[in-house]
Design a protein around this motif. Structure first.
Motif, PDB file in Angstrom:
ATOM      1  N   GLY A   1       0.801  -1.210   0.000  1.00  0.00           N
ATOM      2  CA  GLY A   1       0.000   0.000   0.000  1.00  0.00           C
ATOM      3  C   GLY A   1       0.836   1.264   0.000  1.00  0.00           C
ATOM      4  N   ARG A   2       2.148   1.144   0.302  1.00  0.00           N
ATOM      5  CA  ARG A   2       3.029   2.305   0.317  1.00  0.00           C
ATOM      6  C   ARG A   2       3.928   2.367  -0.910  1.00  0.00           C
ATOM      7  NH1 ARG A   2       5.666   2.842   6.216  1.00  0.00           N
ATOM      8  NH2 ARG A   2       6.594   4.644   5.137  1.00  0.00           N
ATOM      9  N   ILE A   3       3.878   1.353  -1.753  1.00  0.00           N
ATOM     10  CA  ILE A   3       4.601   1.405  -3.029  1.00  0.00           C
ATOM     11  C   ILE A   3       3.576   1.785  -4.088  1.00  0.00           C
ATOM     12  CG2 ILE A   3       6.005   0.111  -4.679  1.00  0.00           C
ATOM     13  CD1 ILE A   3       6.915  -1.654  -2.366  1.00  0.00           C
ATOM     14  N   VAL A   4       3.505   3.070  -4.366  1.00  0.00           N
ATOM     15  CA  VAL A   4       2.363   3.628  -5.110  1.00  0.00           C
ATOM     16  C   VAL A   4       2.650   3.838  -6.588  1.00  0.00           C
ATOM     17  CG1 VAL A   4       1.453   4.742  -3.053  1.00  0.00           C
ATOM     18  CG2 VAL A   4       3.065   5.984  -4.487  1.00  0.00           C
ATOM     19  N   GLY A   5       3.923   3.732  -7.024  1.00  0.00           N
ATOM     20  CA  GLY A   5       4.241   3.995  -8.423  1.00  0.00           C
ATOM     21  C   GLY A   5       4.134   5.475  -8.756  1.00  0.00           C
ATOM     22  N   GLY A   6       4.191   5.772 -10.028  1.00  0.00           N
ATOM     23  CA  GLY A   6       4.041   7.159 -10.463  1.00  0.00           C
ATOM     24  C   GLY A   6       5.281   7.987 -10.181  1.00  0.00           C
ATOM     25  N   GLU A   7       5.077   9.301 -10.063  1.00  0.00           N
ATOM     26  CA  GLU A   7       6.172  10.236  -9.835  1.00  0.00           C
ATOM     27  C   GLU A   7       6.300  10.547  -8.344  1.00  0.00           C
ATOM     28  OE1 GLU A   7       8.174  11.190 -12.202  1.00  0.00           O
ATOM     29  OE2 GLU A   7       7.029  10.069 -13.713  1.00  0.00           O
ATOM     30  N   GLY A   8       7.469  11.046  -7.997  1.00  0.00           N
ATOM     31  CA  GLY A   8       7.690  11.439  -6.620  1.00  0.00           C
ATOM     32  C   GLY A   8       7.182  12.842  -6.334  1.00  0.00           C
TER      33      GLY A   8
ATOM     34  N   ARG B   1      12.745  16.903   4.037  1.00  0.00           N
ATOM     35  CA  ARG B   1      11.592  16.204   3.478  1.00  0.00           C
ATOM     36  C   ARG B   1      11.126  15.227   4.549  1.00  0.00           C
ATOM     37  NH1 ARG B   1      12.793  19.537   0.411  1.00  0.00           N
ATOM     38  NH2 ARG B   1      12.951  19.492  -1.881  1.00  0.00           N
ATOM     39  N   ARG B   2       9.903  15.399   5.018  1.00  0.00           N
ATOM     40  CA  ARG B   2       9.397  14.516   6.069  1.00  0.00           C
ATOM     41  C   ARG B   2       7.884  14.452   5.992  1.00  0.00           C
ATOM     42  NH1 ARG B   2      11.051  17.014  11.706  1.00  0.00           N
ATOM     43  NH2 ARG B   2      10.280  14.938  12.285  1.00  0.00           N
ATOM     44  N   GLY B   3       7.296  13.578   6.811  1.00  0.00           N
ATOM     45  CA  GLY B   3       5.845  13.413   6.800  1.00  0.00           C
ATOM     46  C   GLY B   3       5.398  12.572   5.612  1.00  0.00           C
ATOM     47  N   ARG B   4       4.221  12.863   5.100  1.00  0.00           N
ATOM     48  CA  ARG B   4       3.651  12.116   3.976  1.00  0.00           C
ATOM     49  C   ARG B   4       4.156  12.710   2.663  1.00  0.00           C
ATOM     50  NH1 ARG B   4       1.865   7.297   5.081  1.00  0.00           N
ATOM     51  NH2 ARG B   4       0.636   7.410   3.173  1.00  0.00           N
ATOM     52  N   TRP B   5       5.091  12.020   2.036  1.00  0.00           N
ATOM     53  CA  TRP B   5       5.571  12.422   0.723  1.00  0.00           C
ATOM     54  C   TRP B   5       5.960  11.171  -0.039  1.00  0.00           C
ATOM     55  CZ3 TRP B   5      10.994  12.622  -0.947  1.00  0.00           C
ATOM     56  CH2 TRP B   5      11.887  12.103  -0.017  1.00  0.00           C
TER      57      TRP B   5
ATOM     58  N   LEU C   1      16.242  13.728   5.124  1.00  0.00           N
ATOM     59  CA  LEU C   1      15.220  13.005   4.365  1.00  0.00           C
ATOM     60  C   LEU C   1      14.626  11.969   5.307  1.00  0.00           C
ATOM     61  CD1 LEU C   1      17.168  12.380   1.012  1.00  0.00           C
ATOM     62  CD2 LEU C   1      15.559  14.230   1.536  1.00  0.00           C
ATOM     63  N   ASP C   2      13.392  12.171   5.700  1.00  0.00           N
ATOM     64  CA  ASP C   2      12.714  11.276   6.638  1.00  0.00           C
ATOM     65  C   ASP C   2      11.734  10.416   5.845  1.00  0.00           C
ATOM     66  OD1 ASP C   2      11.276  10.015   8.643  1.00  0.00           O
ATOM     67  OD2 ASP C   2      11.311  11.764   9.967  1.00  0.00           O
ATOM     68  N   LEU C   3      12.006   9.100   5.783  1.00  0.00           N
ATOM     69  CA  LEU C   3      11.189   8.188   4.986  1.00  0.00           C
ATOM     70  C   LEU C   3      10.206   7.382   5.833  1.00  0.00           C
ATOM     71  CD1 LEU C   3      14.002   6.694   2.674  1.00  0.00           C
ATOM     72  CD2 LEU C   3      12.870   8.928   2.559  1.00  0.00           C
ATOM     73  N   ARG C   4      10.078   7.680   7.107  1.00  0.00           N
ATOM     74  CA  ARG C   4       9.276   6.830   7.987  1.00  0.00           C
ATOM     75  C   ARG C   4       7.799   6.830   7.623  1.00  0.00           C
ATOM     76  NH1 ARG C   4      11.078   8.973  13.750  1.00  0.00           N
ATOM     77  NH2 ARG C   4      11.122  10.921  12.554  1.00  0.00           N
ATOM     78  N   GLU C   5       7.271   7.948   7.145  1.00  0.00           N
ATOM     79  CA  GLU C   5       5.859   8.015   6.772  1.00  0.00           C
ATOM     80  C   GLU C   5       5.686   8.188   5.266  1.00  0.00           C
ATOM     81  OE1 GLU C   5       3.844  10.968   9.074  1.00  0.00           O
ATOM     82  OE2 GLU C   5       4.752  10.345  10.962  1.00  0.00           O
TER      83      GLU C   5
END
Length: 255
Positions: free
Chosen positions: A86-93, A107-111, A128-132
């Motif tokens: 559900g977190r591997i969404v494809g598309g562009e960043g 960069r943090r939070g929902r991105w 770069l925070d990738l936790r969310e």
């Protein structure tokens, strides 16, 4: 000499205390519930011989025997492939680059992390925070260039990290390399160059996850203290009843 070899040999108070200690440990570890503990403790203090004591702890670990410990991992359990999917969404960043020149970026939070992300820090720093974050692909590449500056990357438990950076009079943290990821989790490849600077990588839970883990640990400690308090009360009651039986038997013998 074993308990089974001489089942009719009279047990001492010290023998009963050793059995009671095994029962208390089993209660604290969850091997016995309170009802089983009370029943076995009562039988312990009423036992007169080794033959009566032996069955009480036959199915419990004995002193000197340590069961193998389960493997402990910082990875969240469970983190099933379906959850990661559900977190591997494809598309562009959300964005594909970040720059800090005598300044900083974050960069943090929902991105959404793109397939390739580039960042540059000169006399500055970035995080770069990738936790969310979501991920545009199962494998993403983060290229970091740090010159007299630094970049810090925070990844969640369960994500595999591979570091392929080069450092000159600086550092590329590769401490998370080799830690296996969860099934279906994304793979983060960190590349780049550090000169008089550094790129750091750390694995952390989110603030909410840390708060929840702290609450669970506190609740577990409270439950353990309550169980031990109840166990002591049951033990005191059993001792009083045992001493009462002894006094009753002595009066009958004297009569």
């Amino acid at each position: 000499m074993t308990d089974d070899a001489l089942p009719d040999l009279r047990a001492s108070d010290a023998d009963r205390e050793r059995v009671a200690e095994v029962l208390r440990d089993a209660l604290a570890e969850g091997r016995l519930d309170m009802a089983e503990f009370e029943e076995r403790l009562d039988a312990t203090y009423r036992a007169r011989t080794y033959g009566e004591l032996a069955p009480i702890t036959r199915d419990l670990p004995v002193a000197g025997v340590t069961p193998p410990l389960p493997a402990v991992s910082l990875r969240k359990e469970p983190q099933a492939a379906g959850n990661w999917a559900g977190r591997i969404v494809g598309g562009e960043g959300t964005s594909t680059w970040a720059v800090a020149v005598m300044s900083g970026f974050q960069r943090r939070g929902r991105w959404t992390v793109p397939r390739r992300f580039g960042c540059f820090a000169f006399w500055g720093g970035g995080e770069l925070d990738l936790r969310e974050a979501d991920f545009a692909a199962e494998e993403v590449v983060i290229n970091c260039v740090a010159i007299m500056g630094g970049v810090n990357i925070v990844v969640p438990p369960g994500v595999e990290v591979v570091v392929r950076g080069l450092a000159v009079m600086g550092g590329f943290d590769d401490g998370e390399t080799g830690v296996p990821g969860d099934p279906g989790a994304p793979r983060v490849v960190v590349t780049g160059f550090a000169f008089w600077g550094g790129v750091g990588i750390e694995r952390k839970l989110t603030r909410e996850e840390r708060r929840q883990a702290k609450l669970e640990r506190r609740q577990a400690r409270e439950e353990e203290r309550l169980e031990r308090r109840q166990a002591r009360e049951v033990e005191r009651r059993a001792r009083r009843e045992l001493h009462g039986d002894f006094r009753h038997d002595r009066r009958r013998h004297e009569e």
